[in-house]
Design a protein around this motif. Structure first.
Motif, PDB file in Angstrom:
ATOM      1  N   LEU A  42      80.028  81.145 -62.904  1.00 22.28           N
ATOM      2  CA  LEU A  42      81.167  80.784 -62.058  1.00 22.28           C
ATOM      3  C   LEU A  42      82.408  80.515 -62.902  1.00 22.28           C
ATOM      4  O   LEU A  42      83.526  80.914 -62.525  1.00 22.28           O
ATOM      5  CB  LEU A  42      80.819  79.567 -61.207  1.00 22.28           C
ATOM      6  CG  LEU A  42      81.873  79.098 -60.198  1.00 22.28           C
ATOM      7  CD1 LEU A  42      82.243  80.235 -59.240  1.00 22.28           C
ATOM      8  CD2 LEU A  42      81.363  77.899 -59.409  1.00 22.28           C
ATOM      9  N   MET A  43      82.248  79.873 -64.046  1.00 18.56           N
ATOM     10  CA  MET A  43      83.391  79.630 -64.915  1.00 18.56           C
ATOM     11  C   MET A  43      83.989  80.938 -65.430  1.00 18.56           C
ATOM     12  O   MET A  43      85.210  81.072 -65.539  1.00 18.56           O
ATOM     13  CB  MET A  43      82.972  78.736 -66.085  1.00 18.56           C
ATOM     14  CG  MET A  43      82.790  77.275 -65.701  1.00 18.56           C
ATOM     15  SD  MET A  43      82.591  76.177 -67.133  1.00 18.56           S
ATOM     16  CE  MET A  43      80.978  76.681 -67.721  1.00 18.56           C
ATOM     17  N   VAL A  44      83.131  81.898 -65.733  1.00 19.23           N
ATOM     18  CA  VAL A  44      83.616  83.220 -66.158  1.00 19.23           C
ATOM     19  C   VAL A  44      84.413  83.872 -65.035  1.00 19.23           C
ATOM     20  O   VAL A  44      85.490  84.441 -65.262  1.00 19.23           O
ATOM     21  CB  VAL A  44      82.435  84.123 -66.574  1.00 19.23           C
ATOM     22  CG1 VAL A  44      82.916  85.550 -66.838  1.00 19.23           C
ATOM     23  CG2 VAL A  44      81.746  83.567 -67.808  1.00 19.23           C
ATOM     24  N   GLN A  45      83.916  83.772 -63.802  1.00 16.70           N
ATOM     25  CA  GLN A  45      84.625  84.346 -62.647  1.00 16.70           C
ATOM     26  C   GLN A  45      85.940  83.631 -62.397  1.00 16.70           C
ATOM     27  O   GLN A  45      86.952  84.273 -62.077  1.00 16.70           O
ATOM     28  CB  GLN A  45      83.729  84.276 -61.407  1.00 16.70           C
ATOM     29  CG  GLN A  45      82.520  85.178 -61.472  1.00 16.70           C
ATOM     30  CD  GLN A  45      81.640  85.040 -60.242  1.00 16.70           C
ATOM     31  OE1 GLN A  45      81.531  83.970 -59.639  1.00 16.70           O
ATOM     32  NE2 GLN A  45      80.993  86.125 -59.860  1.00 16.70           N
ATOM     33  N   MET A  46      85.953  82.309 -62.542  1.00 19.63           N
ATOM     34  CA  MET A  46      87.190  81.557 -62.351  1.00 19.63           C
ATOM     35  C   MET A  46      88.234  81.956 -63.389  1.00 19.63           C
ATOM     36  O   MET A  46      89.424  82.054 -63.089  1.00 19.63           O
ATOM     37  CB  MET A  46      86.895  80.059 -62.423  1.00 19.63           C
ATOM     38  CG  MET A  46      86.118  79.515 -61.231  1.00 19.63           C
ATOM     39  SD  MET A  46      85.358  77.885 -61.530  1.00 19.63           S
ATOM     40  CE  MET A  46      86.779  76.877 -61.871  1.00 19.63           C
ATOM     41  N   LYS A  47      87.790  82.180 -64.618  1.00 19.99           N
ATOM     42  CA  LYS A  47      88.700  82.607 -65.676  1.00 19.99           C
ATOM     43  C   LYS A  47      89.247  84.009 -65.389  1.00 19.99           C
ATOM     44  O   LYS A  47      90.415  84.308 -65.682  1.00 19.99           O
ATOM     45  CB  LYS A  47      87.952  82.608 -67.008  1.00 19.99           C
ATOM     46  CG  LYS A  47      88.807  82.941 -68.222  1.00 19.99           C
ATOM     47  CD  LYS A  47      89.789  81.828 -68.537  1.00 19.99           C
ATOM     48  CE  LYS A  47      90.523  82.106 -69.832  1.00 19.99           C
ATOM     49  NZ  LYS A  47      91.526  81.048 -70.148  1.00 19.99           N
ATOM     50  N   THR A  48      88.408  84.847 -64.769  1.00 18.65           N
ATOM     51  CA  THR A  48      88.791  86.236 -64.510  1.00 18.65           C
ATOM     52  C   THR A  48      89.675  86.369 -63.272  1.00 18.65           C
ATOM     53  O   THR A  48      90.715  87.052 -63.299  1.00 18.65           O
ATOM     54  CB  THR A  48      87.538  87.112 -64.333  1.00 18.65           C
ATOM     55  OG1 THR A  48      86.712  86.993 -65.497  1.00 18.65           O
ATOM     56  CG2 THR A  48      87.915  88.575 -64.126  1.00 18.65           C
ATOM     57  N   MET A  95      86.350  81.527 -55.066  1.00 14.88           N
ATOM     58  CA  MET A  95      85.851  80.686 -56.145  1.00 14.88           C
ATOM     59  C   MET A  95      85.630  79.251 -55.662  1.00 14.88           C
ATOM     60  O   MET A  95      84.659  78.592 -56.038  1.00 14.88           O
ATOM     61  CB  MET A  95      86.831  80.692 -57.326  1.00 14.88           C
ATOM     62  CG  MET A  95      87.007  82.029 -58.008  1.00 14.88           C
ATOM     63  SD  MET A  95      85.474  82.720 -58.666  1.00 14.88           S
ATOM     64  CE  MET A  95      85.177  84.051 -57.474  1.00 14.88           C
ATOM     65  N   LYS A  96      86.539  78.764 -54.825  1.00 13.76           N
ATOM     66  CA  LYS A  96      86.395  77.415 -54.282  1.00 13.76           C
ATOM     67  C   LYS A  96      85.129  77.299 -53.430  1.00 13.76           C
ATOM     68  O   LYS A  96      84.399  76.312 -53.514  1.00 13.76           O
ATOM     69  CB  LYS A  96      87.622  77.046 -53.451  1.00 13.76           C
ATOM     70  CG  LYS A  96      88.891  76.858 -54.288  1.00 13.76           C
ATOM     71  CD  LYS A  96      90.078  76.524 -53.397  1.00 13.76           C
ATOM     72  CE  LYS A  96      91.340  76.331 -54.228  1.00 13.76           C
ATOM     73  NZ  LYS A  96      92.514  76.016 -53.384  1.00 13.76           N
ATOM     74  N   SER A  97      84.885  78.334 -52.611  1.00 11.20           N
ATOM     75  CA  SER A  97      83.691  78.337 -51.773  1.00 11.20           C
ATOM     76  C   SER A  97      82.431  78.339 -52.625  1.00 11.20           C
ATOM     77  O   SER A  97      81.459  77.623 -52.334  1.00 11.20           O
ATOM     78  CB  SER A  97      83.712  79.564 -50.852  1.00 11.20           C
ATOM     79  OG  SER A  97      82.504  79.670 -50.114  1.00 11.20           O
ATOM     80  N   THR A 151      89.484  71.201 -63.736  1.00  5.87           N
ATOM     81  CA  THR A 151      88.293  71.489 -62.929  1.00  5.87           C
ATOM     82  C   THR A 151      87.175  72.047 -63.796  1.00  5.87           C
ATOM     83  O   THR A 151      86.018  71.621 -63.705  1.00  5.87           O
ATOM     84  CB  THR A 151      88.636  72.489 -61.809  1.00  5.87           C
ATOM     85  OG1 THR A 151      89.656  71.937 -60.964  1.00  5.87           O
ATOM     86  CG2 THR A 151      87.405  72.801 -60.961  1.00  5.87           C
ATOM     87  N   VAL A 152      87.508  72.992 -64.651  1.00  6.92           N
ATOM     88  CA  VAL A 152      86.518  73.595 -65.551  1.00  6.92           C
ATOM     89  C   VAL A 152      85.981  72.558 -66.533  1.00  6.92           C
ATOM     90  O   VAL A 152      84.786  72.558 -66.860  1.00  6.92           O
ATOM     91  CB  VAL A 152      87.134  74.802 -66.294  1.00  6.92           C
ATOM     92  CG1 VAL A 152      86.205  75.280 -67.404  1.00  6.92           C
ATOM     93  CG2 VAL A 152      87.429  75.940 -65.325  1.00  6.92           C
ATOM     94  N   PHE A 153      86.859  71.655 -66.992  1.00  7.32           N
ATOM     95  CA  PHE A 153      86.417  70.618 -67.930  1.00  7.32           C
ATOM     96  C   PHE A 153      85.291  69.791 -67.335  1.00  7.32           C
ATOM     97  O   PHE A 153      84.257  69.562 -67.975  1.00  7.32           O
ATOM     98  CB  PHE A 153      87.597  69.721 -68.310  1.00  7.32           C
ATOM     99  CG  PHE A 153      87.175  68.469 -69.051  1.00  7.32           C
ATOM    100  CD1 PHE A 153      86.851  68.534 -70.399  1.00  7.32           C
ATOM    101  CD2 PHE A 153      87.098  67.244 -68.391  1.00  7.32           C
ATOM    102  CE1 PHE A 153      86.448  67.381 -71.081  1.00  7.32           C
ATOM    103  CE2 PHE A 153      86.701  66.100 -69.070  1.00  7.32           C
ATOM    104  CZ  PHE A 153      86.376  66.171 -70.416  1.00  7.32           C
TER     105      PHE A 153
END
Length: 209
Positions: A164-170, A177-179, A102-104
């Motif tokens: 958002l990617m930083v938050q997903m990693k955290t 995160m999905k929302s 997803t991040v990719f």
């Protein structure tokens, strides 16, 4: 006693899930209102540009003299492809793909957005070097305002995606995160639609005028 507690726990869980669903729906609805207001703002800017295109040339160049389709076409392709890659990103999220995948696709999307911005800034630089600054005519003022506003939106979308990617990693790929990813997707797709309108009105019709 145990059965009663189990029943109460199930009711509480169902109530909590229902409340969470209602909250998410409210947030998405509010975000749709924001997008509609943004579209209205862009519509007014396009109308202002259309007027300046005919009545604000002064001593400056006309759209036909200023624009070509080369770089704007590359910009358009980059943004269209980024919409497709964002679709892959959200589909992966929806169907349980790994967060890495997803991040990719999100990174690919933001990179294409950066390419779009780079070309736009290069084009602005070329116009300024030739002396076609906003002060020359009302048409150029309207052009820089309209296209620049869209560019600022793309910039904010890229910054939003990075955060958002930083938050997903955290925090991981939780419901929040999905929302947020869904809302970013709506925003990004809106920018794509607006750019198609801008490309058609500013560049395509300008070159053909």
């Amino acid at each position: 006693m145990s059965a009663t507690m189990t029943h109460e726990g199930a009711v509480h869980t169902a109530s909590h899930d229902h409340g969470h669903h209602d909250k998410t729906g409210t947030v998405i609805f509010g975000f749709w209102i924001f997008l509609m207001s943004d579209l209205i703002a862009f519509s007014l800017m396009i109308a202002n540009y259309a007027d300046a295109e005919w009545h604000g040339i002064a001593n400056g160049p006309s759209p036909h003299e200023l624009f070509s389709l080369g770089l704007p076409t590359i910009e358009t392709m980059a943004l269209l492809i980024s919409t497709f890659t964002f679709g892959l990103c959200t589909l992966g999220m929806k169907y349980g793909a790994s967060m890495k995948r997803t991040v990719f696709w999100l990174v690919v999307t933001l990179a294409l957005g950066a390419i779009f911005l780079g070309i736009e800034l290069y084009e602005f630089h070329e116009f300024w070097t030739e002396g076609n600054t906003p002060q020359v005519s009302g048409f150029l003022t309207a052009y820089y305002s309209l296209v620049g506003l869209h560019g600022l939106h793309v910039t904010s979308g890229i910054i939003w995606g990075i955060l958002l990617m930083v938050q997903m990693k955290t925090f991981g790929m939780n419901d929040l995160m999905k929302s947020r990813l869904v809302r970013l997707g709506l925003f990004w797709h809106m920018l794509d639609i607006v750019w198609i309108a801008l490309f058609t009105k500013v560049y395509l019709m300008g070159v053909l005028s």
